[in-house]
Design an enzyme around this catalytic site. Structure first.
Site, short mmCIF file in Angstrom:
data_model
loop_
_atom_site.label_atom_id
_atom_site.label_comp_id
_atom_site.label_asym_id
_atom_site.label_seq_id
_atom_site.Cartn_x
_atom_site.Cartn_y
_atom_site.Cartn_z
N ASP A 29 0.84 -1.22 0.00
CA ASP A 29 0.00 0.00 0.00
C ASP A 29 0.87 1.26 0.00
O ASP A 29 1.97 1.26 0.56
CB ASP A 29 -0.89 -0.03 1.25
CG ASP A 29 -2.02 0.98 1.16
OD1 ASP A 29 -2.30 1.48 0.05
OD2 ASP A 29 -2.62 1.28 2.21
N ARG A 42 0.15 8.99 -10.17
CA ARG A 42 0.04 7.76 -9.36
C ARG A 42 0.73 6.57 -10.03
O ARG A 42 1.30 5.72 -9.35
CB ARG A 42 -1.44 7.42 -9.16
CG ARG A 42 -2.21 8.43 -8.32
CD ARG A 42 -3.69 8.04 -8.24
NE ARG A 42 -3.85 6.68 -7.76
CZ ARG A 42 -3.78 6.32 -6.47
NH1 ARG A 42 -3.58 7.23 -5.55
NH2 ARG A 42 -3.95 5.07 -6.11
N HIS A 46 3.21 3.21 -8.83
CA HIS A 46 3.08 1.78 -9.12
C HIS A 46 4.36 1.26 -9.78
O HIS A 46 4.83 0.17 -9.47
CB HIS A 46 1.89 1.52 -10.04
CG HIS A 46 0.57 1.91 -9.42
ND1 HIS A 46 0.24 1.58 -8.12
CD2 HIS A 46 -0.51 2.59 -9.92
CE1 HIS A 46 -0.97 2.05 -7.85
NE2 HIS A 46 -1.44 2.66 -8.92
N ARG A 80 -11.21 1.97 -9.79
CA ARG A 80 -10.27 3.07 -10.07
C ARG A 80 -10.45 3.58 -11.50
O ARG A 80 -11.05 2.89 -12.34
CB ARG A 80 -8.83 2.57 -9.88
CG ARG A 80 -8.58 2.21 -8.43
CD ARG A 80 -7.14 2.03 -8.12
NE ARG A 80 -7.01 1.80 -6.69
CZ ARG A 80 -5.91 1.89 -6.00
NH1 ARG A 80 -4.78 2.20 -6.61
NH2 ARG A 80 -5.89 1.68 -4.70
N LEU A 140 11.52 -20.22 -4.09
CA LEU A 140 10.38 -19.42 -3.63
C LEU A 140 9.18 -19.54 -4.57
O LEU A 140 9.32 -19.45 -5.79
CB LEU A 140 10.81 -17.94 -3.55
CG LEU A 140 9.69 -16.94 -3.25
CD1 LEU A 140 9.25 -17.05 -1.79
CD2 LEU A 140 10.14 -15.52 -3.55
N ARG A 197 1.70 -5.12 6.06
CA ARG A 197 1.01 -4.07 5.30
C ARG A 197 1.86 -2.81 5.39
O ARG A 197 2.31 -2.44 6.47
CB ARG A 197 -0.39 -3.79 5.83
CG ARG A 197 -1.08 -2.71 4.98
CD ARG A 197 -2.56 -2.56 5.24
NE ARG A 197 -3.10 -1.63 4.24
CZ ARG A 197 -4.31 -1.68 3.74
NH1 ARG A 197 -5.14 -2.61 4.12
NH2 ARG A 197 -4.70 -0.79 2.84
N SER A 205 -8.53 -5.17 4.20
CA SER A 205 -8.94 -4.87 2.82
C SER A 205 -9.27 -6.11 1.97
O SER A 205 -8.83 -6.22 0.83
CB SER A 205 -7.86 -4.04 2.11
OG SER A 205 -7.61 -2.86 2.82
N GLU A 216 0.62 -13.53 12.06
CA GLU A 216 1.13 -12.37 12.78
C GLU A 216 1.10 -11.19 11.82
O GLU A 216 1.39 -11.35 10.63
CB GLU A 216 2.59 -12.62 13.23
CG GLU A 216 2.72 -13.70 14.27
CD GLU A 216 2.06 -13.33 15.59
OE1 GLU A 216 2.08 -12.15 15.96
OE2 GLU A 216 1.49 -14.25 16.23
C1 FPP Z 1 -1.70 0.10 -3.50
O1 FPP Z 1 -1.26 1.42 -3.53
C2 FPP Z 1 -1.16 -0.66 -4.59
C3 FPP Z 1 -1.89 -1.25 -5.59
C4 FPP Z 1 -3.34 -1.13 -5.69
C5 FPP Z 1 -1.27 -2.01 -6.66
C6 FPP Z 1 -0.06 -2.77 -6.33
C7 FPP Z 1 0.76 -2.79 -7.54
C8 FPP Z 1 2.09 -2.70 -7.61
C9 FPP Z 1 2.98 -2.67 -6.45
C10 FPP Z 1 2.68 -2.59 -8.93
C11 FPP Z 1 3.56 -3.66 -9.33
C12 FPP Z 1 3.10 -5.01 -9.04
C13 FPP Z 1 3.50 -6.06 -9.78
C14 FPP Z 1 3.14 -7.42 -9.35
C15 FPP Z 1 4.29 -5.89 -10.99
P1 FPP Z 1 -2.34 2.57 -3.72
O2 FPP Z 1 -2.40 2.87 -5.17
O3 FPP Z 1 -3.64 2.16 -3.13
O4 FPP Z 1 -1.67 3.72 -2.92
P2 FPP Z 1 -2.41 4.87 -2.10
O5 FPP Z 1 -3.17 4.20 -0.98
O6 FPP Z 1 -1.29 5.70 -1.60
O7 FPP Z 1 -3.30 5.60 -3.05
#
Ligand code: FPP
Length: 249
Positions: A29, A42, A46, A80, A140, A197, A205, A216
């Site tokens: 997150d 944003r 990612h 989104r 893994l 998290r 969530s 844990e």
């Molecule tokens: C949460 O941050 C993250 C996501 C919804 C997507 C997770 C995706 C990645 C880490 C990208 C790469 C993943 C792979 C497997 C290649 P958020 O967008 O909700 O952040 P915020 O709460 O700050 O808005």
């Protein structure tokens, strides 16, 4: 012209940890907030987050952890903006294309859980290609939760149980938590020992609702793109200090 030197990236030695978990699950997150703090879109968050995925998978392998499940796209993430969804799917496809070789080198076996057949066809194809390419690895298990929701998984599990009862393959009287677990997407994996998290939020969530009954939980204040190898080691060390009682004394 100077010869280009290929420098192997230096990895810190993994710490000695008394009690290494078998399965770690992560709610990644804070990508959006990481980007906002830097005045970036944003999607940049990612993109940077994908680098943390690589770093944590590597750290897991170095510690001898057997399973790493990452919440990469939830059932709710379809809410989104379309542009962000497309960017996330494109990022996933690029990540899989660019990292498959790395996964082969690091003996990582890729897996996926969730309603995969509802993902864009191109993403499904990249996913299947990487899963197939890494199928013989025995290090893994990197499990991506995609179009995943814990409640949806439980409903799919109930449907599977009902089908088995109708087909005479399961006696209703025999149904217990252990048998029900075998009807979930995660039937091949042990439950997570540790749930991490990032970004300081204290919520589940809709992630692995059934499986985290006795996990844990470690919350990191860092945003996911800042969560790297050493942060991962720290979280595992915190886990190692905990005493798990599973309802006993
Ligand atoms: C949460 O941050 C993250 C996501 C919804 C997507 C997770 C995706 C990645 C880490 C990208 C790469 C993943 C792979 C497997 C290649 P958020 O967008 O909700 O952040 P915020 O709460 O700050 O808005």
């Amino acid at each position: 012209m100077a010869k280009k030197e290929v420098v192997e990236e230096e990895r810190s030695a993994p710490p000695e940890i008394a009690n290494v978990p078998q399965h770690v699950a992560i709610i990644m997150d804070g990508n959006g907030r990481w980007a906002a703090e830097r005045g970036k879109p944003r999607t940049e968050g990612h993109r940077a987050g994908a680098e943390s995925v690589r770093a944590c998978a590597e750290a897991c392998g170095d510690l001898g952890i057997r399973y790493l499940t990452l919440y990469a796209f939830s059932s709710e993430n379809w809410k989104r903006p379309k542009t962000e969804i497309t960017a996330l799917m494109t990022l996933l496809e690029r990540f899989l294309k660019s990292q498959t070789k790395e996964m082969l080198k690091n003996n990582i076996r890729l897996q996926a859980i969730g309603r995969i057949t509802d993902l864009p066809v191109k993403s499904q194809k990249s996913l299947h290609d990487s899963i197939e390419a890494t199928a013989d690895n025995d290090g893994l298990n990197l499990i991506l939760a995609l179009n995943y929701g814990g409640r949806e998984e439980i409903i799919d599990g109930v449907r599977s149980v009902l089908r088995h009862i109708q087909d005479g393959l399961l006696d209703e009287a025999m149904l217990d938590p252990q048998i029900f677990s075998k009807h979930l997407y995660t039937r091949y994996y042990p439950d997570p020992d540790l749930l991490i998290r990032t970004s300081g939020e204290m919520r589940i969530s809709n992630f692995l609702l059934w499986q985290i009954s006795y996990s844990e939980i470690v919350i990191s204040e860092k945003f996911w793109p800042d969560f790297k190898r050493e942060d991962f080691f720290q979280a595992v060390q915190e886990y190692s200090r905990r005493q798990r009682r599973f309802g006993g004394l």
